[in-house]
Write an enzyme that holds these catalytic residues in place. Sequence first.
Site, PDB file in Angstrom:
ATOM      1  N   GLU A 116       0.861  -0.689   0.253  1.00 12.24           N
ATOM      2  CA  GLU A 116      -0.063  -0.126   0.180  1.00 12.24           C
ATOM      3  C   GLU A 116       0.928   1.011  -0.213  1.00 12.24           C
ATOM      4  O   GLU A 116       1.906   1.473   0.742  1.00 12.24           O
ATOM      5  CB  GLU A 116      -1.143  -0.055   1.561  1.00 12.24           C
ATOM      6  CG  GLU A 116      -2.018   0.994   1.923  1.00 12.24           C
ATOM      7  CD  GLU A 116      -2.753   1.495   0.228  1.00 12.24           C
ATOM      8  OE1 GLU A 116      -2.732   1.531  -0.515  1.00 12.24           O
ATOM      9  OE2 GLU A 116      -4.068   1.198   0.224  1.00 12.24           O
ATOM     10  N   ILE A 119      -0.505   4.474   1.519  1.00  7.05           N
ATOM     11  CA  ILE A 119      -0.072   4.884   2.378  1.00  7.05           C
ATOM     12  C   ILE A 119      -1.786   4.540   2.797  1.00  7.05           C
ATOM     13  O   ILE A 119      -2.125   4.257   2.829  1.00  7.05           O
ATOM     14  CB  ILE A 119      -0.302   7.030   2.249  1.00  7.05           C
ATOM     15  CG1 ILE A 119      -0.373   7.830   3.665  1.00  7.05           C
ATOM     16  CG2 ILE A 119      -1.741   7.033   1.752  1.00  7.05           C
ATOM     17  CD1 ILE A 119      -0.381   8.828   3.184  1.00  7.05           C
ATOM     18  N   ILE A 120      -0.943   5.033   3.825  1.00  9.33           N
ATOM     19  CA  ILE A 120      -2.469   3.934   5.493  1.00  9.33           C
ATOM     20  C   ILE A 120      -2.296   5.572   5.828  1.00  9.33           C
ATOM     21  O   ILE A 120      -1.551   6.260   6.834  1.00  9.33           O
ATOM     22  CB  ILE A 120      -2.336   3.240   6.332  1.00  9.33           C
ATOM     23  CG1 ILE A 120      -1.734   1.437   5.704  1.00  9.33           C
ATOM     24  CG2 ILE A 120      -2.865   2.773   7.139  1.00  9.33           C
ATOM     25  CD1 ILE A 120      -1.448   0.757   6.215  1.00  9.33           C
ATOM     26  N   ASP A 121      -4.177   6.062   6.172  1.00 11.61           N
ATOM     27  CA  ASP A 121      -4.569   7.514   6.576  1.00 11.61           C
ATOM     28  C   ASP A 121      -4.652   6.919   7.930  1.00 11.61           C
ATOM     29  O   ASP A 121      -4.906   6.955   9.140  1.00 11.61           O
ATOM     30  CB  ASP A 121      -5.082   7.743   5.403  1.00 11.61           C
ATOM     31  CG  ASP A 121      -5.102   9.725   6.522  1.00 11.61           C
ATOM     32  OD1 ASP A 121      -4.690  10.368   7.366  1.00 11.61           O
ATOM     33  OD2 ASP A 121      -5.546  10.124   5.470  1.00 11.61           O
ATOM     34  N   GLY A 124      -6.969   4.124   8.162  1.00 15.21           N
ATOM     35  CA  GLY A 124      -6.470   2.533   8.418  1.00 15.21           C
ATOM     36  C   GLY A 124      -7.857   1.904   7.665  1.00 15.21           C
ATOM     37  O   GLY A 124      -8.784   1.217   7.584  1.00 15.21           O
ATOM     38  N   THR A 164      -9.877   1.595   4.311  1.00 14.02           N
ATOM     39  CA  THR A 164      -9.718   1.172   3.200  1.00 14.02           C
ATOM     40  C   THR A 164      -9.152  -0.568   3.327  1.00 14.02           C
ATOM     41  O   THR A 164      -9.944  -1.087   3.410  1.00 14.02           O
ATOM     42  CB  THR A 164      -8.730   1.735   2.040  1.00 14.02           C
ATOM     43  OG1 THR A 164      -9.380   3.138   2.091  1.00 14.02           O
ATOM     44  CG2 THR A 164      -9.126   1.159   0.695  1.00 14.02           C
ATOM     45  N   LYS A 224       0.956   7.427   9.043  1.00 15.84           N
ATOM     46  CA  LYS A 224      -0.177   8.634   9.606  1.00 15.84           C
ATOM     47  C   LYS A 224      -0.192   8.695  10.431  1.00 15.84           C
ATOM     48  O   LYS A 224      -1.461   8.007  10.908  1.00 15.84           O
ATOM     49  CB  LYS A 224      -0.611   9.684   8.729  1.00 15.84           C
ATOM     50  CG  LYS A 224      -0.460   9.992   8.008  1.00 15.84           C
ATOM     51  CD  LYS A 224      -1.459  10.931   6.827  1.00 15.84           C
ATOM     52  CE  LYS A 224      -1.314  11.529   5.438  1.00 15.84           C
ATOM     53  NZ  LYS A 224      -2.043  12.992   5.195  1.00 15.84           N
TER      54      LYS A 224
HETATM   55  P1  IMP Z   1      -7.813   5.593   4.280  1.00 17.03           P
HETATM   56  O1  IMP Z   1      -8.518   4.605   4.428  1.00 17.03           O
HETATM   57  O2  IMP Z   1      -8.029   6.486   5.609  1.00 17.03           O
HETATM   58  O3  IMP Z   1      -6.446   4.799   4.822  1.00 17.03           O
HETATM   59  O4  IMP Z   1      -7.083   6.066   3.259  1.00 17.03           O
HETATM   60  C1  IMP Z   1      -5.768   5.565   2.114  1.00 17.03           C
HETATM   61  C2  IMP Z   1      -6.459   5.509   1.253  1.00 17.03           C
HETATM   62  O5  IMP Z   1      -6.332   7.595   1.145  1.00 17.03           O
HETATM   63  C3  IMP Z   1      -4.680   5.612   0.743  1.00 17.03           C
HETATM   64  O6  IMP Z   1      -4.902   4.647  -0.185  1.00 17.03           O
HETATM   65  C4  IMP Z   1      -4.605   7.329  -0.643  1.00 17.03           C
HETATM   66  O7  IMP Z   1      -5.054   6.860  -1.151  1.00 17.03           O
HETATM   67  C5  IMP Z   1      -5.754   7.998   0.048  1.00 17.03           C
HETATM   68  N1  IMP Z   1      -4.205   9.425   1.001  1.00 17.03           N
HETATM   69  C6  IMP Z   1      -4.660   9.912   2.420  1.00 17.03           C
HETATM   70  N2  IMP Z   1      -3.511  10.292   3.093  1.00 17.03           N
HETATM   71  C7  IMP Z   1      -3.474  10.870   1.464  1.00 17.03           C
HETATM   72  C8  IMP Z   1      -1.965  11.502   0.879  1.00 17.03           C
HETATM   73  O8  IMP Z   1      -2.133  12.448   2.401  1.00 17.03           O
HETATM   74  N3  IMP Z   1      -1.963  12.543   0.550  1.00 17.03           N
HETATM   75  C9  IMP Z   1      -2.701  11.671  -1.351  1.00 17.03           C
HETATM   76  N4  IMP Z   1      -4.000  10.423  -0.479  1.00 17.03           N
HETATM   77  C10 IMP Z   1      -3.793  10.102   0.639  1.00 17.03           C
HETATM   78 MG    MG Z   2      -3.826   3.619  -2.122  1.00 14.53          MG
END
Ligand code: IMP
Ligand code: MG
Length: 180
Positions: free
Chosen positions: A102, A104-106, A108, A110, A134
């Site tokens: 992956e 980035i895991i923001d 989490g 997804t 993050k």
């Molecule tokens: P999550 O489901 O909140 O963990 O988000 C994951 C997805 O959000 C990643 O696979 C990215 O596609 C997108 N994303 C989250 N943070 C960023 C960032 O800082 N820049 C670009 N894409 C991001």
């Molecule tokens: Mg992604």
Amino acid sequence: MTSIQLLDKRFVPFITEEMLEQRISEIATKLNEQLVDKKPLFLAILNGSFLFAADLFRKIDVDAEITFVKLASYQGTKSTGQVLTTIGLDRSLADRHLVLVEDIIDSGKTMHDFLPQLHAQGIASLTIVSLLTKPEAIRYSLPIDIVGFEIDNRFVVGYGLDYDGFGRNIPCIYQLAEED
Ligand code: IMP
Ligand code: MG
């Protein structure tokens, strides 16, 4: 510091190509040690991880396969809320040693929503690799095995990551400028 403009936002340099190269080599070394004789299947999550997956995979020196999956979340009916659809997962994962790649895991979310689909297929083992995390933003507890860089909770682009579709072709990682 040379900033760049993408659409309406300004970004400043954050992680250099050299830092990416160095860290990806370290990750590959670790995976090469862990995956000897396991014939792992790398599963890269599109679109964001395509450059990371390519650079990581070319440094893998054990017998390994790679495939790609696209996850799309859309708003379902009010009662079901967010629904995660998986595009491209067209092969059996049963008994495979899986390496999930992956960008980035923001929060989490997804990853959290996707993992049950993998476990339902009876995989032999799962290794989660994320180039970036993050820690301040994470809302789900996830078994992340390898993290390239832990970053602060600020939007980043480049090296596969986009801002509204743009910036994926930048060879290093930029961070949203402070004043934005
Ligand atoms: P999550 O489901 O909140 O963990 O988000 C994951 C997805 O959000 C990643 O696979 C990215 O596609 C997108 N994303 C989250 N943070 C960023 C960032 O800082 N820049 C670009 N894409 C991001
Ligand atoms: Mg992604």
